[in-house]
Motif scaffolding. Structure first.
Motif, PDB file in Angstrom:
ATOM      1  N   ILE A   5      28.872 -19.591   5.283  1.00 35.83           N
ATOM      2  CA  ILE A   5      29.781 -19.356   4.257  1.00 35.83           C
ATOM      3  C   ILE A   5      30.724 -18.302   4.683  1.00 35.83           C
ATOM      4  N   ALA A 245      19.336 -20.037 -13.752  1.00 36.92           N
ATOM      5  CA  ALA A 245      19.585 -21.178 -12.848  1.00 36.92           C
ATOM      6  C   ALA A 245      19.558 -20.496 -11.278  1.00 36.92           C
ATOM      7  N   LEU A 246      19.421 -19.422 -11.220  1.00 36.73           N
ATOM      8  CA  LEU A 246      19.244 -18.676  -9.862  1.00 36.73           C
ATOM      9  C   LEU A 246      17.697 -18.392  -9.499  1.00 36.73           C
TER      10      LEU A 246
ATOM     11  N   GLY B  89      18.591 -21.757  -7.229  1.00 37.07           N
ATOM     12  CA  GLY B  89      19.169 -20.435  -6.560  1.00 37.07           C
ATOM     13  C   GLY B  89      19.147 -20.472  -4.984  1.00 37.07           C
ATOM     14  N   SER B  93      21.772 -24.928  -6.793  1.00 38.67           N
ATOM     15  CA  SER B  93      22.527 -23.632  -7.669  1.00 38.67           C
ATOM     16  C   SER B  93      23.570 -24.107  -8.775  1.00 38.67           C
ATOM     17  N   GLU B 115      21.100  -9.600  -6.029  1.00 42.24           N
ATOM     18  CA  GLU B 115      19.858  -9.844  -6.750  1.00 42.24           C
ATOM     19  C   GLU B 115      18.966 -11.285  -6.312  1.00 42.24           C
ATOM     20  N   VAL B 116      20.138 -12.106  -6.209  1.00 38.06           N
ATOM     21  CA  VAL B 116      19.598 -13.335  -5.813  1.00 38.06           C
ATOM     22  C   VAL B 116      19.189 -13.596  -4.458  1.00 38.06           C
ATOM     23  N   LEU B 135      29.564 -11.951   1.362  1.00 37.16           N
ATOM     24  CA  LEU B 135      29.882 -13.087   0.409  1.00 37.16           C
ATOM     25  C   LEU B 135      31.129 -12.895  -0.533  1.00 37.16           C
ATOM     26  N   ARG B 162      35.105 -16.443  -8.850  1.00 32.79           N
ATOM     27  CA  ARG B 162      34.677 -16.169  -7.549  1.00 32.79           C
ATOM     28  C   ARG B 162      33.195 -15.714  -7.067  1.00 32.79           C
ATOM     29  N   ILE B 167      27.587 -15.816  -5.733  1.00 30.43           N
ATOM     30  CA  ILE B 167      26.240 -15.958  -6.028  1.00 30.43           C
ATOM     31  C   ILE B 167      25.520 -17.087  -5.748  1.00 30.43           C
ATOM     32  N   ALA B 168      26.080 -18.301  -6.402  1.00 35.71           N
ATOM     33  CA  ALA B 168      25.484 -19.573  -6.235  1.00 35.71           C
ATOM     34  C   ALA B 168      25.334 -19.954  -4.893  1.00 35.71           C
ATOM     35  N   LEU B 169      26.171 -19.568  -3.992  1.00 38.76           N
ATOM     36  CA  LEU B 169      26.071 -20.147  -2.647  1.00 38.76           C
ATOM     37  C   LEU B 169      25.417 -19.235  -1.962  1.00 38.76           C
ATOM     38  N   ALA B 170      24.786 -17.896  -2.348  1.00 38.95           N
ATOM     39  CA  ALA B 170      24.206 -16.850  -1.473  1.00 38.95           C
ATOM     40  C   ALA B 170      23.312 -17.408  -0.606  1.00 38.95           C
TER      41      ALA B 170
END
Lengths: 349, 328
Positions: A5, A245-246, B89, B93, B115-116, B135, B162, B167-170
């Motif tokens: 990423i 969702a996380l 997560g 995600s 947090e994630v 990130l 963004r 967060i979703a791709l963390a």
């Protein structure tokens, strides 16, 4: 590190910035650099200054600071805060301000005491004295201390219990919620002062703690209902769904996502409850259900014992404590209302 | 094996004293690793409910979920809540529509990203915040170090979305579900976010399920498109196939109702008659029949089956638009 990423995105900010009109965000360093060629040095310096100013404006403005900023512009808040501030200062520095010891009896004032001749104002005692020869002004000042003590403790206890009950009801829902809320309904159905009187009467021995406890218990259902309501609203909110969702654990969803977002309303309510607590505590003392310690200076008690009994000859003895109670309660109410307005999301800009 | 294989997924909302409502009706589709799949349809066609059902995020009460959601061979619907929570997560995600309300207003951005990482990767707060900064940088947020301590209301809508993507791709999930990720954004920002999403899923090999009502989004992003109507898939096709030769009258109507710069002056914009509420239950016939220009008797005699087409897609229609007719 082979972080796909990070690697993938590394060029993104640059390419995003260079596109004209990608003006998604606040001042970019690139913007002023492009303009340097056209601008004179003075204007350039001015631009940098503006950029710096706007940058520092934005740094870490939390919800709280935002609300405080709005409070400071509201005259109602200023008046309320001034009254509350003055009251707290008087309470804290009572020993320094008070001209006399509140329990010291000046026998020369009560030498020729009859029902018709309660000692009035004299040079050393601007508010006169009570029938026991104690300086009334000093007792008023120490009364602030007692009022603050009772108000703070009662509100804190009520707040803690209410938040606990409301959070449990809001977090668990289902039958837990039903049982707890019906309980609060029962408490709300009774007039609060009547409930407080009942609670005090139930105690085997009356002291200032029974007053504090009774006033605290009376405020619990209001806090509990308020918090439960916001918790339920939070439960349905997008950011709680997003947290789910996380994969955030349920415990953290309640403690980190639902509870902190629900607390603002409760904190504002605490300010308003403080005013009510002062009034209720004074009422209990007035009715003779308060602390039996005759040395304790307490506005409600002074109003009830001295003010009421000698109202026809020395009405000031009623006016002073009554006025003090009203003004302080008003101060907290004004501040509370202003705070409620300040945290209202509709006023956010 | 497909990464995600949704088989006959049904969601029925049932409230006491009311007729049950079928929001999702035996929807099946697959997502291959690294692929981008679109779920397209009007409001109320069941696309968001489908995504919530896949994530296991529908409310516990008041609904019945049927069918199978095979993720890497495991049926997500049969997982225990704790096991599903561990996967959300980390492996799957989701990004939601409104970036402001999807962020917790009282927690700084950096902590929300951290947090994630703490939850799924066992990082401590310090390490997680360092990674959070990288990130945020990766999703193109300028000055990420400062953003870490800022609150959601202090940054712009584009930056919020963004941050949500970050967060979703963390945890580098294998599947990302994006539910109308650009609907709440300005048009200019929409393009940036879509480009970013495309770039990130391409580079990380994350499969993407794109839920949208915006055919422009589909055109730019999706490999395969599922068109939903009334809780059923009515047409499935490869992107180019769909845009060149939409067979289902509904898809055809959708494509024709997009305003175009090159249409002749004075020509009225095409619209599909009626609204989503003008439907008949699938058990009685085709739900789209009351709004359809191509309706025939068979449409009211029972639900048309989903049948493979010559071009490798699927179609649920008795009287499709001829293959020769191209969208204008």
């Amino acid at each position: 590190m082979s972080d796909p990423i990070t690697q993938a995105g590394a060029p993104t900010p640059r390419s995003g910035n260079d596109k004209p009109g990608s003006g998604d965000d606040k001042p970019r360093p690139g913007m002023s650099e492009r303009s340097i060629g056209v601008l004179g040095d003075r204007k350039k310096a001015r631009l940098d200054e503006l950029a710096r100013a706007s940058a520092s404006d934005r740094g870490g403005v939390s919800l709280v600071r935002d609300a405080v900023r709005r409070l400071r512009r509201n005259p109602v808040a200023i008046v309320g805060a001034s009254i509350v501030g003055l009251f707290i200062l008087v309470a804290i520095f009572a020993p320094l301000i008070a001209p006399h010891d509140p329990v010291q009896r000046f026998d020369e004032l009560t030498k020729n005491l009859t029902v018709d001749s309660i000692p009035g104002a004299t040079a050393g005692h601007p508010f006169g004295s009570d029938p026991l020869g104690r300086d009334f002004l000093s007792r008023m000042i120490y009364g602030a201390r007692q009022t603050l003590f009772v108000g703070v403790l009662a509100t804190l206890i009520g707040l803690s219990l209410g938040v606990l009950i409301g959070a449990i009801a809001g977090a668990f829902g289902g039958w837990v919620d039903v049982v707890l809320m019906r309980l609060t309904d029962v408490m709300l159905a009774l007039p609060s002062l009547l409930l407080a009187i009942t609670l005090v009467a139930m105690a085997s021995r009356s002291s200032q703690w029974t007053v504090i406890f009774a006033v605290a218990i009376v405020s619990v259902p209001i806090f509990a209902r308020l918090l439960r309501g916001s918790m339920l609203a939070q439960r349905e909110s997008d950011h709680v769904l997003a947290a789910r969702a996380l994969g955030v654990k349920e415990r953290n969803i309640v403690l980190r996502h639902m509870l902190p977002n629900s607390l603002t309303a409760v904190i504002v309510q605490a300010t308003l409850t403080f005013a009510v607590a002062i009034l209720d505590a004074a009422a209990l003392s007035f009715l003779g259900l308060g602390d039996p310690d005759i040395n304790r200076a307490e506005w409600g008690l002074m109003l009830g014992v001295d003010g009421q009994r000698y109202f026809e000859v020395r009405p000031e003895l009623a006016y002073y404590p009554a006025l003090a109670i009203i003004v302080v309660a008003l101060g907290f109410t004004l501040l509370g209302e202003a705070m409620r307005e300040a945290i209202d999301p509709k006023n956010r800009r | 094996m497909s990464l995600l294989d949704v088989r006959d997924l049904s969601v029925v909302f049932q409230r006491r004293g009311e007729r049950p409502f079928t929001a999702v009706d035996k929807v099946s589709f697959t997502v291959e690793p690294g692929q981008t799949v679109g779920l397209v349809g009007e409001s109320g066609c069941g696309k968001s409910v489908t995504s919530l059902a896949i994530m296991g995020l529908l409310p516990k009460r008041g609904n019945k979920v049927g069918g199978e959601v095979l993720f890497d061979g495991t049926d997500l619907l049969k997982l225990r809540p704790n096991d599903m929570r561990d996967r959300r997560g980390r492996e799957i995600s989701m990004i939601f529509q409104d970036p402001l309300s999807s962020l917790n207003p009282v927690i700084p951005i950096g902590v929300q990203v951290a947090e994630v990482l703490e939850r799924h990767q066992g990082r401590d707060r310090k390490q997680a915040l360092r990674e959070a900064r990288d990130l945020l940088d990766a999703v193109g947020i300028p000055d990420p170090q400062r953003r870490l301590s800022e609150y959601p209301h202090q940054i712009s809508g584009g930056m919020r979305q963004r941050a949500l993507i970050a967060i979703a791709l963390a945890c580098k999930p294998r599947l990302l579900i994006a539910d109308e990720p650009t609907t709440a954004l300005d048009v200019t920002i929409q393009a940036q976010i879509l480009t970013l999403l495309k770039q990130l899923v391409d580079d990380t090999g994350t499969a993407l399920v794109m839920i949208t009502h915006d055919l422009g989004v589909v055109a730019g992003l999706c490999d395969t498109v599922n068109v939903l109507y009334g809780g059923k898939v009515v047409e499935r096709a490869r992107r180019h196939e769909l845009f060149a030769h939409a067979r289902h009258p509904y898809t055809h109507g959708l494509l024709n109702s997009v305003p175009r710069l090159d249409s002749p002056r004075g020509e009225r914009l095409h619209a599909i008659r009626g609204s989503v509420s003008d439907n008949i239950p699938w058990t009685e016939g085709c739900a789209f029949a009351p709004r359809c220009d191509n309706v025939v008797d068979a449409c009211l005699e029972g639900p048309p089956p989903l049948e493979p087409t010559a071009t490798g897609g699927d179609l649920r229609c008795n009287n499709p638009v001829s293959e020769e007719v191209t969208v204008r």
